[in-house]
Design a protein around this motif. Structure first.
Motif, PDB file in Angstrom:
ATOM      1  N   UNK A 185      -4.763 -28.202  33.232  1.00  0.00           N
ATOM      2  CA  UNK A 185      -5.131 -27.040  32.483  1.00  0.00           C
ATOM      3  C   UNK A 185      -6.300 -27.177  31.752  1.00  0.00           C
ATOM      4  N   UNK A 212      -9.286 -27.707  33.946  1.00  0.00           N
ATOM      5  CA  UNK A 212      -9.571 -25.995  34.565  1.00  0.00           C
ATOM      6  C   UNK A 212     -10.405 -25.624  33.464  1.00  0.00           C
ATOM      7  N   UNK A 213     -10.073 -25.831  32.325  1.00  0.00           N
ATOM      8  CA  UNK A 213     -10.883 -25.111  31.085  1.00  0.00           C
ATOM      9  C   UNK A 213     -12.202 -26.082  30.691  1.00  0.00           C
ATOM     10  N   UNK A 225     -10.142 -19.893  23.984  1.00  0.00           N
ATOM     11  CA  UNK A 225      -9.585 -18.618  23.874  1.00  0.00           C
ATOM     12  C   UNK A 225     -10.440 -18.145  22.584  1.00  0.00           C
ATOM     13  N   UNK A 226     -10.813 -18.951  21.418  1.00  0.00           N
ATOM     14  CA  UNK A 226     -11.413 -18.469  20.120  1.00  0.00           C
ATOM     15  C   UNK A 226     -12.721 -17.735  20.761  1.00  0.00           C
ATOM     16  N   UNK A 227     -13.413 -18.765  21.591  1.00  0.00           N
ATOM     17  CA  UNK A 227     -14.627 -18.229  21.676  1.00  0.00           C
ATOM     18  C   UNK A 227     -14.936 -17.455  22.912  1.00  0.00           C
ATOM     19  N   UNK A 228     -14.277 -17.559  24.077  1.00  0.00           N
ATOM     20  CA  UNK A 228     -14.670 -17.066  25.293  1.00  0.00           C
ATOM     21  C   UNK A 228     -13.444 -15.943  25.568  1.00  0.00           C
ATOM     22  N   UNK A 229     -13.895 -14.550  25.365  1.00  0.00           N
ATOM     23  CA  UNK A 229     -12.914 -13.536  25.520  1.00  0.00           C
ATOM     24  C   UNK A 229     -12.391 -13.536  27.119  1.00  0.00           C
ATOM     25  N   UNK A 230     -11.190 -13.242  27.000  1.00  0.00           N
ATOM     26  CA  UNK A 230     -10.390 -13.035  28.555  1.00  0.00           C
ATOM     27  C   UNK A 230     -11.351 -12.166  29.361  1.00  0.00           C
ATOM     28  N   UNK A 231     -11.967 -11.196  28.832  1.00  0.00           N
ATOM     29  CA  UNK A 231     -12.579 -10.042  29.626  1.00  0.00           C
ATOM     30  C   UNK A 231     -13.816 -10.626  30.129  1.00  0.00           C
ATOM     31  N   UNK A 232     -14.500 -11.793  29.764  1.00  0.00           N
ATOM     32  CA  UNK A 232     -15.379 -12.218  30.037  1.00  0.00           C
ATOM     33  C   UNK A 232     -15.323 -13.465  31.023  1.00  0.00           C
ATOM     34  N   UNK A 261     -10.888 -14.803  35.206  1.00  0.00           N
ATOM     35  CA  UNK A 261      -9.476 -14.037  35.098  1.00  0.00           C
ATOM     36  C   UNK A 261      -9.313 -12.853  34.709  1.00  0.00           C
ATOM     37  N   UNK A 262     -10.301 -12.354  33.807  1.00  0.00           N
ATOM     38  CA  UNK A 262     -10.171 -11.127  33.214  1.00  0.00           C
ATOM     39  C   UNK A 262     -11.217 -10.179  33.201  1.00  0.00           C
ATOM     40  N   UNK A 294     -14.158  -7.419  34.645  1.00  0.00           N
ATOM     41  CA  UNK A 294     -13.919  -6.155  35.166  1.00  0.00           C
ATOM     42  C   UNK A 294     -14.916  -5.913  36.183  1.00  0.00           C
TER      43      UNK A 294
END
Lengths: 220, 646
Positions: free
Chosen positions: B199, B202-203, B496-503, B506-507, B509
């Motif tokens: 993990x 991966x990050x 998670x603090x810095x990189x929004x999941x939507x960017x 994984x997330x 659009x």
């Protein structure tokens, strides 16, 4: 089959992982059901109301009113602002038709929702789902987190030189049951990672820790 | 079919990985073995000019391997039960990313993808020869190293269309294989260490390639550049070395050898440099650690020298072999070898010493002062500047040292800290030398962060592997497990603090790429009205060069002319308003240029009044259409509209 069974029996790991994911799934389900119930309570008490708005109710940036009543996008970042954090919002449905430049669909329709006193950020963004029916304007709909009151910013397109025709913009239109159960990307990631790390943590406990031992004994 | 072919490729890769497990390789290292083997196979056959043949053999052999596994392998050795967490991680992560990319169809969007990587991948697919030999008329894509493109080729072998998302998917599979290989030294019976480590790994690209919250979709796992893959390979190679050190089994050494060869072919000359660093670290470790090299110094020296020489030989042979091929291939196609180099490599060491002694080279002084300054002050990662990254890595190594109980294991950590630091200095020196002698003067410190990421990522991962491997040597292994688990939670939180999941991959659009997709569709529509043997001059008055690259990429297989500046328009233009576009040329000179270079069509992407005032006389209709055919009239040229012709 026998081999597989023996393998499973000998693997506390697999049991642990299955357990953690099952618990996490149930918890996630509870959260989503809770949101649904909370939304219904808000609706029955009148805190959440369905509102019919028009484009005039929004503050417009880089959207220029034309003579025929449609709006031209004069930059690649047109915005519609609804600043009213007294208003609880959990869904937006917008009727909109795009024309010009030989196109009929917008490149991207997104909405930012910010809590009072906060700016718009990529953390709080939703993208529209489009639904078009014969004879009426295409429908773009967003679902926002339940229970919040937000400043809304809708970006109806990301290209300059388009003509946008707006119909009714409905706040809090009745939602389908299923829409309450779709996790966001962040939630899905949590659901994937947290149980796995939790299982790692549990596996560090001494193997004679009773709750786990009892499960192990039951399986052989 | 075009979409599903990636699954076929992945299946073939899995068959090769399973065969590797069958012959006794570590399950976690098997995917990387298959990936590196695939890469090298296609690089070799690509250089020889047999790409389609290589792909047919590749798939036929995979089919044969599958039959063999089904009838012999699985029964004889209960193969599925030998597999491990690392192997599973590779398979699952790859399938998830294939699914995500398939649904959301991202396309290329960055400058370097159009000017280098993406165009090179598209050329290779369209012409079924290496991009170095494909007709493109300008030299930049050909300067790329071949590993990622060679690996991506079989993924798109079947079908006709080139799909950028499959290039991304292949690149991600490549990276996930490297991530899995990190787990090889310690994952056996330690899934609760392997899982958090995988993990973190991966990050880790997010930690090292972002310095602030991204404002658009993060390129990590969504690009085809070599920086991050090289960093992951660097870490994986070190992990594979520590797994093999002191052992005689060839199954442990084989993946490492392939990995070193592949590294040298991933990015510029830095890939080779990092492979040399691995060889150097292996040399120190074998020479100074009796547990690995043996009790006698002479014995250790022999083994260490073998490690060093084999490592150097692999890296240098791969790199120079490619350079040799490249020089001949590019010369053969008559392509421009326009590259950014301005000094021949052989002369560099002499010049360097001369400059150091005399101190009279301004660029030399500027770079030698600038590199340390950047290291201390330039915040290029989420951890901060380079010095903070090094502090974090050293902190990991201190923890690894403390947790290890055995002396030999502690010595290993100390030796790694020392050797990798020396390697880091040498690497910085190499980058400095590149800036001084190879880059043009106006490119000083360009892409500094992209040259540093690979070392930081690999260094960090190797330190992490040593910490995790302490589980074998610790007095209380539970402390190691706990430490790794805590670290993974911290990394997850920070990212998670810095990189929004939507960017993230994984997330994100699908709509985020709508702009690029619309542009490509429009350009491909234009290109479809031309013949595939057309040569097109592009007029785009407000271009800074990026549109020219994009049009080149989207027009393929239709060729685009260099068009008075190509991708360098930003540098050659004098007026920011585009008023002076083509300022050096009169209408007659332009006409002459079109004839001399056999340009057959002109594409007006963007033109203004100033442009038509100057060149309007050449247009039969005065201008205003998008496409014009170049027609010779006596000694001059007339541009006739192409609209309606097709």
């Amino acid at each position: 089959m026998k081999v597989l069974k023996a393998w499973l029996n000998n693997h506390r790991t697999i049991r642990l992982l299955v357990l953690c994911y099952a618990v996490a799934l149930v918890l996630a389900l509870c959260v989503h059901v809770g949101r649904f119930i909370y939304s219904q309570i808000l609706r029955t008490t009148g805190a959440l109301q369905t509102l019919q708005l028009t484009i005039e109710d929004f503050g417009l940036i880089d959207l220029y009113l034309l003579e025929d009543g449609s709006y031209a996008t004069i930059s690649a970042d047109p915005q519609m602002l609804l600043r009213n954090t007294a208003l609880r919002v959990e869904s937006v449905t917008m009727e909109m038709q795009v024309s010009g430049d030989g196109v009929t669909v917008p490149l991207m329709v997104s909405a930012y929702y910010a809590n009072e006193g906060e700016g718009y950020s990529a953390r709080q963004i939703v993208y529209a789902a489009c639904e078009s029916t014969e004879g009426s304007l295409p429908l773009y709909s967003f679902s926002l987190p339940v229970g919040g009151a937000y400043n809304l910013r809708i970006d109806p397109d990301i290209a300059a030189g388009r003509m946008l025709t707006f119909g009714t913009i409905t706040i809090n239109a009745p939602r389908t049951l299923g829409s309450y159960f779709v996790p966001t990307a962040g939630e899905a990631w949590l659901l994937l990672v947290v149980p796995a790390l939790l299982a790692c943590g549990l596996s560090l406990l001494p193997s004679n820790w009773r709750p786990l031992q009892r499960r192990g004994a039951a399986h052989g | 079919m075009d979409s599903a072919r990636i699954l076929l490729f992945f299946a073939a890769l899995i068959v090769y990985a399973l065969l590797a497990v069958h012959i006794g390789l570590r399950p976690a290292a098997a995917p990387l073995f298959a990936v590196c083997g695939t890469t090298l196979w296609f690089v070799l056959l690509g250089c020889l000019g047999f790409l389609p043949f290589a792909a047919i053999c590749y798939y036929l052999l995979a089919a044969g391997g599958l039959v063999y596994l089904l009838f012999c392998g699985i029964k004889a050795k209960r193969l599925p039960f030998q597999l491990s967490y690392g192997f599973g991680f590779f398979v699952l992560a790859s399938l998830v990313v294939i699914g995500i990319l398939w649904v959301r169809q991202p396309v290329f969007s960055t400058w370097d993808e159009f000017s280098f990587w993406g165009t090179a991948a598209k050329l290779t697919k369209l012409y079924n020869v290496f991009y170095t030999q494909a007709p493109v008329g300008w030299g930049w894509p050909a300067t790329q190293m071949p590993a990622l493109i060679a690996f991506g080729y079989p993924a798109q072998f079947f079908g006709t269309a080139f799909l950028p998302w499959q290039t991304y998917a292949a690149c991600d599979i490549f990276q996930f294989a490297a991530l899995a290989a990190l787990l090889a030294p310690f994952e056996n019976k330690n899934w609760n260490v392997a899982l958090p480590v995988s993990l973190i790994a991966l990050l880790s690209p997010y930690i090292f390639t972002h310095y602030a919250a991204p404002v658009k979709v993060s390129a990590v796992y969504l690009d085809s550049l070599g920086d991050v893959p090289l960093g992951l390979l660097f870490g994986a190679a070190l992990a594979l070395y520590y797994d093999a050190a002191g052992r005689k089994s060839w199954q442990r050494w084989l993946p490492l050898l392939l990995c070193l060869l592949t590294m040298a072919l991933v990015k510029d000359h830095v890939g080779m440099a990092l492979a040399l660093v691995v060889a150097g670290i292996a040399f120190c470790d074998t020479l100074l650690r009796p547990a690995v090299g043996g009790a006698h110094f002479k014995q250790r020296l022999c083994k260490a020298l073998v490690c060093l020489l084999v490592g150097i030989a692999l890296a240098v042979v791969a790199y120079l072999g490619w350079r040799f091929y490249w020089t001949h291939a590019v010369a053969a196609t008559g392509g421009s070898t326009a590259s950014t180099e301005n000094t021949s490599l052989g002369a560099v060491p002499g010049l360097f010493i001369q400059n150091m002694l005399h101190g009279d080279n301004a660029v030399f002084n500027q770079v030698m002062q600038g590199m340390p300054a950047l290291f201390f002050s330039s915040s290029i990662t989420l951890l901060g500047s380079g010095v903070r990254v090094v502090a974090v890595i050293m902190a990991l190594l201190v923890v690894a040292f403390v947790l290890n109980q055995e002396k030999a294991a502690r010595l290993r950590v100390v030796l790694f800290a020392g050797a990798s630091s020396v390697g880091f200095l040498a690497y910085n020196l190499l980058i400095a030398v590149s800036y001084i002698y190879i880059f043009r003067e106006d490119q000083l410190f360009s892409s500094y962060e992209r040259y540093m990421y690979p070392y930081y990522i690999g260094w960090f991962l190797a330190a992490l592997v040593l910490l995790a491997a302490a589980v074998h040597y610790a007095a209380r292994p539970v402390l190691v497990r706990g430490a790794v688990l805590l670290l993974s939670a911290a990394v997850c939180l920070r990212v998670a603090q810095v990189v929004p999941a939507s960017y993230t991959v994984w997330g994100f659009n699908k709509a985020e790429y709508a702009n690029q997709r619309a542009f490509s569709a429009a350009m491909q529509e234009v290109a479809s009205r031309l013949q595939s043997d057309d040569l097109v001059f592009v007029v785009s008055v407000n271009d800074d060069g990026s549109r020219w690259f994009r049009i080149c990429y989207d027009f393929l297989p239709v060729q685009v002319d260099y068009s008075f500046g190509g991708g360098l328009l930003a540098e050659t233009r004098t007026d920011a308003n585009g008023e002076a576009y083509l300022h050096e040329y009169t209408a007659e000179e332009w006409a002459e240029y079109l004839l001399e270079n056999d340009v057959t069509a002109v594409f007006i992407d963007d033109a203004n009044d100033a442009f038509y005032q100057r060149y309007g006389s050449l247009f039969s209709d005065g201008g205003g259409q998008a496409l014009y055919r170049v027609v010779q009239q006596g000694a001059g040229v007339q541009l006739q509209p192409l609209e309606g012709e097709a």
